[in-house]
Design a protein around this motif. Structure first.
Motif, PDB file in Angstrom:
ATOM      1  N   LEU A  56       0.833  -1.203   0.000  1.00 25.63           N
ATOM      2  CA  LEU A  56       0.000   0.000   0.000  1.00 25.63           C
ATOM      3  C   LEU A  56       0.870   1.256   0.000  1.00 25.63           C
ATOM      4  O   LEU A  56       1.970   1.266   0.569  1.00 25.63           O
ATOM      5  CB  LEU A  56      -0.899   0.015   1.233  1.00 25.63           C
ATOM      6  N   PRO A  57       0.386   2.319  -0.626  1.00 23.48           N
ATOM      7  CA  PRO A  57       1.119   3.590  -0.531  1.00 23.48           C
ATOM      8  C   PRO A  57       1.021   4.166   0.871  1.00 23.48           C
ATOM      9  O   PRO A  57       0.022   3.969   1.568  1.00 23.48           O
ATOM     10  CB  PRO A  57       0.398   4.482  -1.560  1.00 23.48           C
ATOM     11  N   HIS A  58       2.060   4.872   1.291  1.00 23.69           N
ATOM     12  CA  HIS A  58       2.028   5.552   2.578  1.00 23.69           C
ATOM     13  C   HIS A  58       1.203   6.835   2.498  1.00 23.69           C
ATOM     14  O   HIS A  58       0.623   7.265   3.497  1.00 23.69           O
ATOM     15  CB  HIS A  58       3.450   5.896   3.037  1.00 23.69           C
ATOM     16  N   VAL A  59       1.193   7.453   1.324  1.00 23.56           N
ATOM     17  CA  VAL A  59       0.499   8.727   1.122  1.00 23.56           C
ATOM     18  C   VAL A  59      -0.374   8.607  -0.124  1.00 23.56           C
ATOM     19  O   VAL A  59       0.096   8.158  -1.172  1.00 23.56           O
ATOM     20  CB  VAL A  59       1.495   9.895   0.949  1.00 23.56           C
ATOM     21  N   ILE A  60      -1.630   9.003  -0.005  1.00 20.40           N
ATOM     22  CA  ILE A  60      -2.563   9.040  -1.129  1.00 20.40           C
ATOM     23  C   ILE A  60      -3.068  10.462  -1.258  1.00 20.40           C
ATOM     24  O   ILE A  60      -3.469  11.084  -0.267  1.00 20.40           O
ATOM     25  CB  ILE A  60      -3.747   8.076  -0.907  1.00 20.40           C
ATOM     26  N   GLY A  61      -3.046  10.982  -2.485  1.00 17.43           N
ATOM     27  CA  GLY A  61      -3.480  12.357  -2.677  1.00 17.43           C
ATOM     28  C   GLY A  61      -3.999  12.596  -4.074  1.00 17.43           C
ATOM     29  O   GLY A  61      -3.982  11.710  -4.933  1.00 17.43           O
ATOM     30  N   VAL A  62      -4.486  13.803  -4.298  1.00 16.78           N
ATOM     31  CA  VAL A  62      -5.038  14.196  -5.594  1.00 16.78           C
ATOM     32  C   VAL A  62      -4.456  15.542  -5.992  1.00 16.78           C
ATOM     33  O   VAL A  62      -3.983  16.318  -5.153  1.00 16.78           O
ATOM     34  CB  VAL A  62      -6.581  14.293  -5.542  1.00 16.78           C
ATOM     35  N   ASP A  63      -4.470  15.809  -7.309  1.00 21.80           N
ATOM     36  CA  ASP A  63      -4.116  17.128  -7.807  1.00 21.80           C
ATOM     37  C   ASP A  63      -4.976  17.434  -9.031  1.00 21.80           C
ATOM     38  O   ASP A  63      -5.934  16.703  -9.322  1.00 21.80           O
ATOM     39  CB  ASP A  63      -2.610  17.238  -8.109  1.00 21.80           C
ATOM     40  N   SER A  64      -4.658  18.498  -9.746  1.00 20.72           N
ATOM     41  CA  SER A  64      -5.503  18.955 -10.848  1.00 20.72           C
ATOM     42  C   SER A  64      -4.978  18.552 -12.213  1.00 20.72           C
ATOM     43  O   SER A  64      -5.427  19.082 -13.226  1.00 20.72           O
ATOM     44  CB  SER A  64      -5.643  20.480 -10.790  1.00 20.72           C
ATOM     45  N   SER A  65      -4.041  17.613 -12.279  1.00 26.05           N
ATOM     46  CA  SER A  65      -3.452  17.220 -13.560  1.00 26.05           C
ATOM     47  C   SER A  65      -4.273  16.126 -14.235  1.00 26.05           C
ATOM     48  O   SER A  65      -5.021  15.398 -13.585  1.00 26.05           O
ATOM     49  CB  SER A  65      -2.020  16.726 -13.355  1.00 26.05           C
ATOM     50  N   ILE A  66      -4.109  16.029 -15.555  1.00 24.47           N
ATOM     51  CA  ILE A  66      -4.715  14.917 -16.303  1.00 24.47           C
ATOM     52  C   ILE A  66      -3.680  13.805 -16.319  1.00 24.47           C
ATOM     53  O   ILE A  66      -3.054  13.498 -17.343  1.00 24.47           O
ATOM     54  CB  ILE A  66      -5.124  15.366 -17.721  1.00 24.47           C
ATOM     55  N   ASN A  67      -3.478  13.209 -15.178  1.00 24.85           N
ATOM     56  CA  ASN A  67      -2.385  12.263 -15.018  1.00 24.85           C
ATOM     57  C   ASN A  67      -2.589  11.505 -13.714  1.00 24.85           C
ATOM     58  O   ASN A  67      -3.504  11.796 -12.939  1.00 24.85           O
ATOM     59  CB  ASN A  67      -1.041  13.023 -14.987  1.00 24.85           C
ATOM     60  N   ALA A  68      -1.750  10.526 -13.491  1.00 25.39           N
ATOM     61  CA  ALA A  68      -1.668   9.828 -12.218  1.00 25.39           C
ATOM     62  C   ALA A  68      -0.243   9.313 -12.108  1.00 25.39           C
ATOM     63  O   ALA A  68       0.402   9.031 -13.121  1.00 25.39           O
ATOM     64  CB  ALA A  68      -2.667   8.679 -12.140  1.00 25.39           C
ATOM     65  N   TYR A  69       0.248   9.211 -10.893  1.00 28.44           N
ATOM     66  CA  TYR A  69       1.612   8.722 -10.755  1.00 28.44           C
ATOM     67  C   TYR A  69       1.818   8.125  -9.374  1.00 28.44           C
ATOM     68  O   TYR A  69       1.082   8.407  -8.425  1.00 28.44           O
ATOM     69  CB  TYR A  69       2.633   9.844 -10.996  1.00 28.44           C
ATOM     70  N   THR A  70       2.829   7.278  -9.299  1.00 27.06           N
ATOM     71  CA  THR A  70       3.346   6.819  -8.018  1.00 27.06           C
ATOM     72  C   THR A  70       4.822   7.153  -7.969  1.00 27.06           C
ATOM     73  O   THR A  70       5.499   7.223  -8.999  1.00 27.06           O
ATOM     74  CB  THR A  70       3.164   5.302  -7.833  1.00 27.06           C
ATOM     75  N   THR A  71       5.323   7.363  -6.783  1.00 24.82           N
ATOM     76  CA  THR A  71       6.737   7.632  -6.621  1.00 24.82           C
ATOM     77  C   THR A  71       7.140   7.214  -5.219  1.00 24.82           C
ATOM     78  O   THR A  71       6.294   6.862  -4.389  1.00 24.82           O
ATOM     79  CB  THR A  71       7.053   9.122  -6.854  1.00 24.82           C
ATOM     80  N   ALA A  72       8.425   7.227  -4.967  1.00 28.85           N
ATOM     81  CA  ALA A  72       8.954   6.956  -3.635  1.00 28.85           C
ATOM     82  C   ALA A  72       9.859   8.116  -3.269  1.00 28.85           C
ATOM     83  O   ALA A  72      10.708   8.523  -4.067  1.00 28.85           O
ATOM     84  CB  ALA A  72       9.721   5.640  -3.605  1.00 28.85           C
ATOM     85  N   VAL A  73       9.672   8.679  -2.085  1.00 28.02           N
ATOM     86  CA  VAL A  73      10.400   9.885  -1.710  1.00 28.02           C
ATOM     87  C   VAL A  73      11.129   9.671  -0.394  1.00 28.02           C
ATOM     88  O   VAL A  73      10.762   8.829   0.426  1.00 28.02           O
ATOM     89  CB  VAL A  73       9.439  11.093  -1.585  1.00 28.02           C
ATOM     90  N   GLY A  74      12.170  10.470  -0.224  1.00 20.68           N
ATOM     91  CA  GLY A  74      12.920  10.433   1.028  1.00 20.68           C
ATOM     92  C   GLY A  74      13.850   9.247   1.133  1.00 20.68           C
ATOM     93  O   GLY A  74      13.796   8.311   0.325  1.00 20.68           O
ATOM     94  N   LEU A  75      14.703   9.297   2.125  1.00 21.30           N
ATOM     95  CA  LEU A  75      15.658   8.214   2.333  1.00 21.30           C
ATOM     96  C   LEU A  75      14.950   6.917   2.689  1.00 21.30           C
ATOM     97  O   LEU A  75      15.425   5.824   2.367  1.00 21.30           O
ATOM     98  CB  LEU A  75      16.641   8.609   3.445  1.00 21.30           C
ATOM     99  N   ARG A  76      13.799   7.024   3.342  1.00 23.78           N
ATOM    100  CA  ARG A  76      13.035   5.827   3.705  1.00 23.78           C
ATOM    101  C   ARG A  76      12.147   5.353   2.569  1.00 23.78           C
ATOM    102  O   ARG A  76      11.465   4.332   2.713  1.00 23.78           O
ATOM    103  CB  ARG A  76      12.178   6.123   4.942  1.00 23.78           C
ATOM    104  N   ARG A  77      12.133   6.075   1.449  1.00 22.36           N
ATOM    105  CA  ARG A  77      11.368   5.712   0.248  1.00 22.36           C
ATOM    106  C   ARG A  77       9.891   5.506   0.580  1.00 22.36           C
ATOM    107  O   ARG A  77       9.303   4.441   0.376  1.00 22.36           O
ATOM    108  CB  ARG A  77      11.927   4.453  -0.434  1.00 22.36           C
TER     109      ARG A  77
END
Length: 424
Positions: free
Chosen positions: A170-191
């Motif tokens: 599962l993702p740690h963070v789920i959010g929305v924005d105003s783009s015509i897109n979707a993405y997943t990523t991993a951030v920070g040293l703890r990914r």
């Protein structure tokens, strides 16, 4: 408006009439003759010299076709890093060692000789260079509107169901924005895993296409995508950062001849170092993206596993027509209508484009092929899905459940609708 027209000549390979849309260079819709050609009038330059762009397009086409042929007849399962991924990891480790060596050498120079001495200046310069070249591990986009489980329980439950179906964390963070897109990523040293859903796209998709979108994006957490690994980040970013660091800037132009000559020589040296570093960056990125494109095919397989083959291919068709998504959402939002109207409008758009969609998919194979493309062309992705065994949906999103999810996002839809209403 897409104009479809027959070419003036018959295909030299199979004799069928050639076709063209959007004023593109004609090709054969039956055997795809000339589909791999370089269309200078419609393809954006990558290096600025047409003779180089033509050859890199030819190379990218050959590599893309070879990869498709190698994958289409075999099971699509995550098998770890491929050769390109292993090379990227090795280069990343070498770059990290190099940056660490710069820092160690800089610290040594600070204390190696009695104070004061010029070695201190060199040491500080090396430490500063090491700091400038250090790997960055990303952070959450400030435009992302985070949705907690309390705010969107139905959406979180759907994501959990899809993740369970494809075996993804599962993702740690789920959010929305105003783009015509979707993405997943991993951030920070703890990914920390992040999932972002662009609401114009999410709202315009029907139930199974939504499930397919989640399956694809969550699939990136388990498909071995080289772009999302902590250990490969240095290879994908450090040489590019170094090239920017050494790029010459406009000087102050000294008044004397010696100053002018010194400044000129310095700019030549900086430009040469910057270009060499940038060339290395391009080679590493283009190599890594071969592995990344393989991961996209696997994410599409997980998309079909979750939403069904029909939902996954419909998702690709919507993504291939993002201009139509923008138009449908903008018109509906200006009329004060929400996601139900967006979905209805997108359904009418897909139905009206059914006749020429196969040609749009084919044309994408020519126009979306690049050494630096993160995704395979949508046309090949569609072919890959339809060439494989048909899959029924693993997760079914009913209309009632979709409406409950949209109700949780009402405030966000209203905000995005206002943004899209007045966008160009």
């Amino acid at each position: 408006m897409i104009t479809t027209k027959a070419g003036t000549e018959a295909c030299p390979e199979c004799g069928a009439a050639t076709v063209s849309i959007r004023e593109a260079m004609p090709w054969c819709g039956r055997c795809e003759w000339n589909l791999d050609g370089y269309d200078r009038a419609r393809q954006a330059p990558e290096f600025g010299w047409s003779w180089i762009d033509r050859r890199t397009h030819r190379l990218a086409t050959r590599l893309t076709r070879q990869q498709y042929a190698a994958l289409v007849g075999r099971p699509l399962e995550s098998s770890g890093l491929g050769l390109a991924g292993i090379l990227t990891v090795a280069v990343s480790l070498l770059l990290l060692v190099g940056v660490l060596a710069l820092a160690v050498a800089g610290v040594w120079l600070l204390f190696a000789y009695p104070f004061p001495n010029f070695a201190i200046v060199a040491g500080l310069a090396l430490i500063g260079l090491a700091v400038a070249l250090r790997p960055r591990f990303g952070r959450i986009d400030p435009d992302l509107e985070v949705l907690t489980r309390e705010q969107a329980p139905e959406l979180h439950a759907l994501i959990e169901e899809v993740a369970g179906r494809i075996g993804a964390p599962l993702p740690h963070v789920i959010g929305v924005d105003s783009s015509i897109n979707a993405y997943t990523t991993a951030v920070g040293l703890r990914r920390r895993r992040v999932l972002c859903l662009g609401l114009p796209l999410w709202g315009a998709l029907d139930g199974q296409a939504r499930v397919a979108l989640l399956g694809h994006e969550l699939g990136h957490f388990v498909n071995g995508d080289v772009r999302r690994l902590l250990v490969t980040d240095p290879a994908l970013t450090m040489l590019g950062n170094a090239a920017d660091l050494f790029r010459p800037t406009h000087g102050t132009h000294g008044s004397g001849l010696l100053e002018l000559i010194g400044e000129w020589l310095g700019r030549i040296l900086s430009w040469t170092v910057s270009r060499l570093l940038f060339l290395g960056h391009l080679v590493l990125v283009s190599t890594a993206l071969r592995d990344s494109q393989r991961a996209e095919y696997l994410a599409d397989e997980m998309s079909a596993r979750a939403g069904g083959t029909a939902g996954a291919t419909r998702l690709l068709d919507v993504l291939l027509n993002d201009e139509s998504v923008a138009l449908v959402v903008r018109q509906a939002a200006r009329g004060g209508h929400g996601p139900a109207a967006w979905r209805a409008g997108m359904g009418r758009s897909l139905a009206g484009s059914a006749e020429w969609l196969p040609l749009v998919r084919q044309l994408s194979i020519r126009e979306h092929t690049s050494l630096f493309a993160t995704h395979p062309p949508a046309g090949l992705r569609h072919q890959m899905l339809t060439a494989r065994p048909w899959q029924d949906p693993g997760v079914v999103l009913t209309e009632a459940r979709a409406e409950r999810i949209d109700a949780e996002l009402t405030t966000h839809y209203e905000r995005v609708g206002r943004i899209v209403s007045w966008s160009a």
